[in-house]
Design an enzyme around this catalytic site. Structure first.
Site, mmCIF file in Angstrom:
data_model
loop_
_atom_site.group_PDB
_atom_site.id
_atom_site.type_symbol
_atom_site.label_atom_id
_atom_site.label_comp_id
_atom_site.label_asym_id
_atom_site.label_seq_id
_atom_site.Cartn_x
_atom_site.Cartn_y
_atom_site.Cartn_z
ATOM 1 N N GLU A 1 -29.884 -5.792 -20.250
ATOM 2 C CA GLU A 1 -29.382 -7.057 -19.728
ATOM 3 C C GLU A 1 -27.983 -6.862 -19.158
ATOM 4 O O GLU A 1 -27.198 -6.059 -19.665
ATOM 5 C CB GLU A 1 -29.342 -8.112 -20.839
ATOM 6 C CG GLU A 1 -30.709 -8.460 -21.403
ATOM 7 C CD GLU A 1 -30.629 -9.514 -22.511
ATOM 8 O OE1 GLU A 1 -29.562 -10.152 -22.685
ATOM 9 O OE2 GLU A 1 -31.646 -9.708 -23.211
ATOM 10 N N ASP B 1 -37.209 -6.973 -26.734
ATOM 11 C CA ASP B 1 -36.516 -7.208 -28.007
ATOM 12 C C ASP B 1 -36.813 -8.616 -28.529
ATOM 13 O O ASP B 1 -36.412 -8.964 -29.638
ATOM 14 C CB ASP B 1 -35.016 -6.946 -27.900
ATOM 15 C CG ASP B 1 -34.313 -7.810 -26.862
ATOM 16 O OD1 ASP B 1 -34.981 -8.626 -26.203
ATOM 17 O OD2 ASP B 1 -33.080 -7.665 -26.704
ATOM 18 N N SER B 2 -37.563 -9.401 -27.749
ATOM 19 C CA SER B 2 -38.085 -10.676 -28.248
ATOM 20 C C SER B 2 -38.931 -10.465 -29.495
ATOM 21 O O SER B 2 -39.192 -11.414 -30.240
ATOM 22 C CB SER B 2 -38.926 -11.361 -27.161
ATOM 23 O OG SER B 2 -39.858 -10.445 -26.588
ATOM 24 N N LYS C 1 -35.191 -1.324 -20.272
ATOM 25 C CA LYS C 1 -34.618 -2.538 -19.700
ATOM 26 C C LYS C 1 -33.317 -2.845 -20.410
ATOM 27 O O LYS C 1 -33.215 -2.686 -21.629
ATOM 28 C CB LYS C 1 -35.567 -3.738 -19.820
ATOM 29 C CG LYS C 1 -34.991 -5.020 -19.156
ATOM 30 C CD LYS C 1 -36.020 -6.130 -19.059
ATOM 31 C CE LYS C 1 -36.248 -6.838 -20.370
ATOM 32 N NZ LYS C 1 -35.040 -7.575 -20.860
ATOM 33 N N GLU D 1 -34.295 -14.595 -15.419
ATOM 34 C CA GLU D 1 -34.707 -15.503 -16.495
ATOM 35 C C GLU D 1 -33.908 -16.798 -16.487
ATOM 36 O O GLU D 1 -32.697 -16.795 -16.256
ATOM 37 C CB GLU D 1 -34.554 -14.820 -17.868
ATOM 38 C CG GLU D 1 -34.953 -15.729 -19.020
ATOM 39 C CD GLU D 1 -35.044 -15.046 -20.373
ATOM 40 O OE1 GLU D 1 -35.348 -15.745 -21.362
ATOM 41 O OE2 GLU D 1 -34.807 -13.826 -20.451
ATOM 42 N N ASP E 1 -37.132 -2.414 -24.102
ATOM 43 C CA ASP E 1 -35.779 -2.972 -24.088
ATOM 44 C C ASP E 1 -34.812 -2.113 -24.899
ATOM 45 O O ASP E 1 -35.153 -1.664 -26.002
ATOM 46 C CB ASP E 1 -35.773 -4.373 -24.727
ATOM 47 C CG ASP E 1 -36.011 -5.489 -23.720
ATOM 48 O OD1 ASP E 1 -36.061 -5.213 -22.510
ATOM 49 O OD2 ASP E 1 -36.137 -6.647 -24.157
#
Length: 273
Positions: free
Chosen positions: A120, A49-50, A118, A187, A88
């Protein structure tokens, strides 16, 4: 349709089995042309999602939508023949409930064709990770600095300096691994802690701003390629410096157009006789 002779791509099971045997090479990919260039060299391609910040100029990843992730996941899948591809789940698409997470994860898998998702989160997401993996959705975990929580975390900064922070990240990594994640991104975490977590969990850790002892590494490809002149986090190594090359090429193109040098006769179509 026969798949005879078709190269088999790496799977999430393959990635998990690399723990303690060989380092996992991971980069982000958002588009078909870049994914095609990265694919032969990577074990794992992450449609992160970056992309909200890298491609769309957002200040954070919070504004990224599920439809955006699916579109870019599909674009990457058109290019790959080797790497395992993970997409993501964006902010707001999985935190509400494990059922919401499952619905949206299935959408991503079905509509993009990727190998897993993915998300978080640590202890608070362990139940969701277990729910997804029990129902056939491979999950890539993400602990330490979590960009989707930037609004509550007080910005982007390294974590694990205090005992309280370190203990939380330890618990998060253990919970996600035990819940069934096939690997975990660590991270923005102080090096000794990332090293400790790598030895303590049974699945590969993929570091970004973490430790060389992690089982693999990931970088945002545009950072690694030097496409941003004004932004270079401490944890990024530029393996190329493409920004001035792109700028120079655009400058040369502009000069040739303005001077009437481009297009030349060799760039035009003539009437066939």
């Amino acid at each position: 349709m026969s798949t005879h002779g078709k190269q088999k791509r790496l799977t999430t099971t393959t990635i998990r089995a690399m723990k303690g045997k060989e380092r996992v090479v991971c980069l982000t990919a958002y588009t078909t042309p870049i994914a095609r260039l990265l694919d032969p060299h990577c074990d794992l391609l992450l449609v992160g999602d970056s992309l909200g910040m890298v491609l769309y100029g957002m200040d954070t990843t919070v504004g990224v939508t599920l439809d955006m992730m699916i579109a870019h996941g599909r674009a990457v899948m058109r290019a790959v023949s080797h790497a395992c591809v993970i997409v993501d789940l964006p902010f707001g698409s999985y935190q509400e409930s494990k059922e919401q997470a499952f619905r949206n994860a299935v959408r991503v898998l079905q509509e993009s064709g990727c190998d897993g998702i993915k998300l978080e989160g640590g202890e608070e997401m362990a139940e969701t990770v277990a729910f997804l993996t029990a129902r056939g959705v491979p999950v890539f975990g993400h602990v330490g600095l979590m960009p989707q929580l930037v609004n509550t975390a007080g910005g982007f900064r390294s974590l694990g300096h205090s005992q309280q922070e370190a203990d939380k990240i330890r618990r998060d990594a253990a919970a996600v691994a035990e819940a069934g994640a096939f690997a975990i991104v660590v991270e923005g975490t102080v090096e000794p802690l990332a090293r400790e977590i790598t030895t303590s969990v049974a699945v590969p850790t993929i570091g970004i701003g973490a430790s060389p002892a992690c089982d693999g590494q990931v970088l945002v490809s545009d950072d690694m390629l030097g496409l941003f002149n004004d932004f270079k986090p401490r944890f990024v190594k530029r393996f190329a410096d493409l920004s001035p090359l792109v700028s120079k090429a655009a400058e040369s193109y502009a000069e040739d157009v303005r001077a009437g040098r481009f297009p030349g006769e060799e760039h035009t179509f003539q009437i066939r006789r």
